[in-house]
Enzyme design. Structure first.
Site, short mmCIF file in Angstrom:
data_model
loop_
_atom_site.label_atom_id
_atom_site.label_comp_id
_atom_site.label_asym_id
_atom_site.label_seq_id
_atom_site.Cartn_x
_atom_site.Cartn_y
_atom_site.Cartn_z
N GLY A 208 0.84 -1.21 0.00
CA GLY A 208 0.00 0.00 0.00
C GLY A 208 0.86 1.24 0.00
N ASN A 209 0.27 2.37 0.30
CA ASN A 209 1.06 3.61 0.42
C ASN A 209 0.41 4.51 1.46
OD1 ASN A 209 -0.85 5.46 -1.01
ND2 ASN A 209 -0.44 4.03 -2.68
N TYR A 210 1.03 5.67 1.71
CA TYR A 210 0.60 6.53 2.81
C TYR A 210 -0.58 7.44 2.49
CZ TYR A 210 4.83 5.23 5.33
OH TYR A 210 5.80 4.54 5.99
#
Ligand code: C5P
Length: 399
Positions: A208-210
């Site tokens: 995923g990412n932030y």
């Protein structure tokens, strides 16, 4: 734009309360129905008789009228209003509003109001600059309230600095512009993508990412508030959509996001691609949890995800517009511009990771908007709700 609008004018105890009389006159003259709500200390500065004569309505200040026991319903008032404007707003009232200290009619009405709220602070320069005031004003902003910034100039204390309440003529104008903008996207259908995508490795792990989704959700709220019907294709986020005109389509992976976008785009007048889509996904997804026992290293092979913005860019009809985002670390403007061309976008919003307070997870953003025609507009650091307004202005009424 103010004709027939129901406006609550909240007045608190500050010297600038004398300007509220002019503001009331202007609103009434423009055809608005105004209900004045005044704090007990507001009455030390301006008399309810003047205010009720000008508004044509009894001024509300207490929870009930002492001699008759008639209850003044802040709930009904909150529902009646199309907008509430608190001018002047003292440090004390701002603090109470920010913290839910509902010990007077004005603050209870504020807490009950469903309509947009405008706050015009007015106070001495040192009070205005105090961290507590600044924090409370930021809190109000984060609740979605509109802050009408005080101007710098001579104050009642004879000191010179920031703290003068904005002039009544400008406040009336801000309200009028606000109502005009509420109608500006009526009948338009807008597709917005938001948040990260999660690319499953196995049933319990993902790449995923932030991305928090805050920018995409702010865009959806602003577009809906302007009258648009919004299809918000959202990756997994903690934010919630508030406006009922927003239809949230929850997805997890880039492939799911693509499917949802392909289904929604034909009916859309515009698409705003705000999601931080994972560029790659695991080539294989394990059906059961990958175990540590027995294998010290695991190799993940990744395959490229489709570019959703570019896919919609290819399918775009002449009557449709697409805006994209670019988060760059170097060669920002040039990279953003080539992205705009490559994906066939009409506009690209560049945010740089170099700017403090911009980008992922923050409540603020600092953007440069580059249009297809080549125009470049740089904006200062602002709350994401205001950035959303700038983006929609640029997309729908380009200069
Ligand atoms: O190429 P890059 O990821 O920097 O482009 C960012 C823009 O493209 C954003 O508007 C983003 O939402 C969109 N995008 C997309 N699908 C992808 C990758 C990016 O829609 N797979």
């Amino acid at each position: 734009m103010l004709k027939g609008k129901h406006i609550i004018l909240g007045i608190t105890g500050g010297i600038a309360a004398y300007k509220s009389v002019t503001l009331l006159r202007l609103l009434v003259k423009a055809g608005a129905e105004v209900q004045v709500v005044i704090t007990p200390s507001g009455k030390e500065f301006i008399t309810p008789v003047t205010l009720s004569a000008l508004s044509g309505k009894p001024v509300v200040s207490e929870f009930f009228t002492a001699n008759t026991g008639e209850w003044h319903s802040h709930v009904d008032l909150g529902l009646w209003a199309d907008a509430m404007v608190i001018a002047p707003a003292t440090a004390s009232t701002i603090g109470k509003m920010a913290n839910g200290i509902a010990d007077n009619m004005l603050v209870t009405t504020y807490l009950s109001a469903k309509a947009p709220v405008f706050v015009a602070p007015a106070m001495d320069l040192d009070m205005m600059a105090h961290p507590s005031t600044l924090r409370n004003i930021e809190a109000l902003r984060s609740y979605g309230n509109h802050i009408i910034e005080p101007a710098a100039g001579e104050l009642a204390s004879k000191l010179v600095g920031k703290g003068r309440m904005e002039e009544p003529e400008r406040i009336a104008e801000i309200l009028s512009e606000f109502f005009a903008s509420r109608e500006s996207l009526k009948g338009k259908k807008i597709l917005i993508t938001a948040g990260p995508t999660h690319e499953k490795i196995d049933p319990v792990r993902f790449i995923g990412n932030y991305s928090s989704g805050k920018m995409g959700y702010a865009l959806a709220e602003e577009a809906a508030a302007r009258g648009a019907d919004v299809a918000l294709v959202s990756g997994p986020v903690d934010v919630k959509a508030i406006n009922p005109r927003i239809r949230v389509i929850e997805v997890e992976s880039a492939l799911e996001m693509l499917d949802a976008c392909l289904a929604e785009f034909p009916a859309a007048d515009a698409a705003i691609m705000c999601a931080a889509v994972a560029d790659y996904r695991p080539a294989e997804r394990a059906d059961s949890k990958i175990k540590r026992e027995g294998c010290s290293d695991v190799e993940l092979r990744l395959v490229a995800n489709p570019d959703i913005a570019a896919t919609l860019g290819k399918a775009k009809r002449p009557d449709q517009k697409i805006a994209g985002f670019a988060l760059e670390t170097d060669n920002e403007a040039a990279n953003a511009r080539s992205k705009l061309e490559r994906k066939n976008l009409d506009m690209i919003v560049l945010n740089s990771l170099r700017d403090a307070g911009a980008g992922f997870r923050t409540d603020t953003n600092k953007v440069t908007i580059i249009s297809r025609s080549g125009s470049v507009r740089e904006f200062p650091l602002k709350p994401k709700s205001e950035v959303a307004a700038d983006i929609l202005d640029s997309l729908f009424s380009p200069e």
